[in-house]
Design an enzyme around this catalytic site. Structure first.
Site, mmCIF file in Angstrom:
data_model
loop_
_atom_site.group_PDB
_atom_site.id
_atom_site.type_symbol
_atom_site.label_atom_id
_atom_site.label_comp_id
_atom_site.label_asym_id
_atom_site.label_seq_id
_atom_site.Cartn_x
_atom_site.Cartn_y
_atom_site.Cartn_z
ATOM 1 N N ASP A 68 0.711 -1.127 -0.172
ATOM 2 C CA ASP A 68 0.124 0.136 -0.427
ATOM 3 C C ASP A 68 1.067 1.110 0.277
ATOM 4 O O ASP A 68 1.942 1.192 -0.197
ATOM 5 C CB ASP A 68 -0.915 0.010 1.104
ATOM 6 C CG ASP A 68 -0.075 -0.351 2.481
ATOM 7 O OD1 ASP A 68 1.011 -0.372 1.858
ATOM 8 O OD2 ASP A 68 -0.898 -1.243 2.824
ATOM 9 N N ASN A 140 -7.441 -2.478 13.878
ATOM 10 C CA ASN A 140 -8.931 -2.761 14.282
ATOM 11 C C ASN A 140 -8.925 -4.006 13.320
ATOM 12 O O ASN A 140 -10.621 -4.203 12.771
ATOM 13 C CB ASN A 140 -8.984 -1.377 13.563
ATOM 14 C CG ASN A 140 -8.774 -1.159 11.903
ATOM 15 O OD1 ASN A 140 -7.643 -1.865 11.194
ATOM 16 N ND2 ASN A 140 -9.432 -0.431 11.566
ATOM 17 N N HIS A 142 -7.392 -4.562 10.185
ATOM 18 C CA HIS A 142 -6.829 -3.908 8.095
ATOM 19 C C HIS A 142 -5.918 -5.116 7.964
ATOM 20 O O HIS A 142 -4.818 -5.334 8.773
ATOM 21 C CB HIS A 142 -6.972 -2.750 8.041
ATOM 22 C CG HIS A 142 -6.098 -1.910 9.114
ATOM 23 N ND1 HIS A 142 -5.561 -1.123 8.836
ATOM 24 C CD2 HIS A 142 -4.698 -2.329 8.982
ATOM 25 C CE1 HIS A 142 -5.280 -0.579 9.219
ATOM 26 N NE2 HIS A 142 -4.086 -1.129 9.359
ATOM 27 N N GLU A 147 -9.342 -1.578 5.354
ATOM 28 C CA GLU A 147 -10.218 -1.475 6.374
ATOM 29 C C GLU A 147 -11.170 -2.183 6.788
ATOM 30 O O GLU A 147 -12.210 -2.069 6.267
ATOM 31 C CB GLU A 147 -10.811 0.549 6.589
ATOM 32 C CG GLU A 147 -9.584 1.058 6.225
ATOM 33 C CD GLU A 147 -8.654 1.672 7.620
ATOM 34 O OE1 GLU A 147 -8.337 1.014 7.693
ATOM 35 O OE2 GLU A 147 -8.313 2.735 7.752
HETATM 36 C C1 F6R Z 1 1.156 -1.165 6.033
HETATM 37 C C2 F6R Z 1 0.649 -2.265 6.157
HETATM 38 C C3 F6R Z 1 -0.946 -2.009 7.431
HETATM 39 C C4 F6R Z 1 0.244 -2.417 8.450
HETATM 40 C C5 F6R Z 1 -0.693 -2.564 10.013
HETATM 41 C C6 F6R Z 1 -0.227 -2.366 11.253
HETATM 42 O O1 F6R Z 1 1.558 -1.393 5.070
HETATM 43 O O2 F6R Z 1 -0.314 -2.464 5.151
HETATM 44 O O3 F6R Z 1 -1.730 -2.726 7.390
HETATM 45 O O4 F6R Z 1 0.573 -3.809 8.869
HETATM 46 O O5 F6R Z 1 -1.219 -1.503 10.300
HETATM 47 O O6 F6R Z 1 1.133 -1.985 11.272
HETATM 48 P P1 F6R Z 1 1.950 -1.324 12.590
HETATM 49 O O7 F6R Z 1 2.948 -2.554 12.640
HETATM 50 O O8 F6R Z 1 2.793 -1.013 12.308
HETATM 51 O O9 F6R Z 1 1.273 -1.710 13.683
#
Ligand code: F6R
Length: 248
Positions: A68, A140, A142, A147
């Site tokens: 992303d 959450n 995702h 989301e």
């Molecule tokens: C980022 C992504 C997100 C993160 C998620 C967890 O490329 O794909 O889904 O993996 O937000 O983020 P952290 O590791 O910072 O808790």
């Protein structure tokens, strides 16, 4: 049924997974890796860089696709996910630049956004699909920027970020939540589920409840990570803090 692996600390987990990826690369040098940003995979990237420096991980024929990118943020913007990957990984290993793939967050709003998403899907297809997709887990539920919603989008698309996701990304934007883009581009749920193997990483107690719901709850777009229950080769790599709610 997902296979769950539990490690004492995030550092031990990262070392084990880096070893795993190093061996996968040795067996299949043209490995196609799907990569995530965020706090969780930072120790993994550190370990992969170390293995590369020791001559134990050769990325010269590997291909990468990141999950992303923020919309309205260009690749050379230090707040972009691309810059994050450069800092933590790309600048320190021998990946071939043309085999590093990223969604272009600087694409013009409107029809170009769909074109960019289609381009990404085609590039993944041309590479023969993703062999190993690394995922983090949003608080959450995702994955990528898919989301929680009433319905999910199958393929790469533009998406609106939830307030909690914008808060979690504030550190990249000088801790100003208001500066975090409201929209992003993300691989879709089907794009992710088409990877041949998926490894989801979750560390820390803040992820424990979400890990439990992802593995033991219903498959629901309200918790996008629960869709991983549908994949044949998914591994969930946790530290002790993140598994504390599971009965294993
Ligand atoms: C980022 C992504 C997100 C993160 C998620 C967890 O490329 O794909 O889904 O993996 O937000 O983020 P952290 O590791 O910072 O808790």
């Amino acid at each position: 049924m997902a296979s769950v692996r539990i490690f004492d600390t995030p550092a031990v987990l990262a070392r084990a997974l880096a070893g795993h990826i190093g061996r996968a690369l040795a067996a299949q040098p043209a490995l196609v890796l799907g990569l995530a940003t965020g706090r969780t995979p930072i120790p993994l990237y550190r370990e992969l860089v170390r293995r590369h420096a020791d001559g134990r991980a050769d990325f010269s024929r590997a291909t990468t696709f990141n999950l992303d990118e923020f919309l309205g943020v260009s690749a050379d913007d230090p707040r972009s996910y691309r810059a994050f990957m450069k800092k933590h990984f790309f600048d320190h290993v021998n990946l071939t630049p043309r085999r590093i793939h990223f969604l272009n967050g600087a694409v013009r709003p409107g029809r170009d956004v769909q074109r960019e998403c289609d381009r990404y899907e085609r590039a993944i297809e041309r590479a023969g699909g993703i062999d190993v997709q690394i995922l983090g887990l949003g608080m959450n539920g995702h994955i990528g920027f898919n989301e929680p919603a009433r319905a999910l989008v199958a393929r790469t698309h533009a998406t609106r970020l939830k307030p909690a996701t914008r808060r979690a990304n504030a550190p990249l934007f000088g801790n100003r939540v208001g500066a975090v883009p409201r929209e992003a581009l993300s691989m879709g749920m089907a794009t992710i589920l088409h990877a041949k193997r998926i490894v989801l990483l979750a560390t820390g107690s803040t992820k424990a409840r979400c890990v439990e719901r992802m593995l033991a709850g219903p498959v629901t777009p309200r918790l996008p990570a629960s869709f991983l229950q549908l994949h044949r080769h998914v591994e969930i790599w946790l530290d002790r803090a993140a598994e504390s709610n599971l009965e294993v």
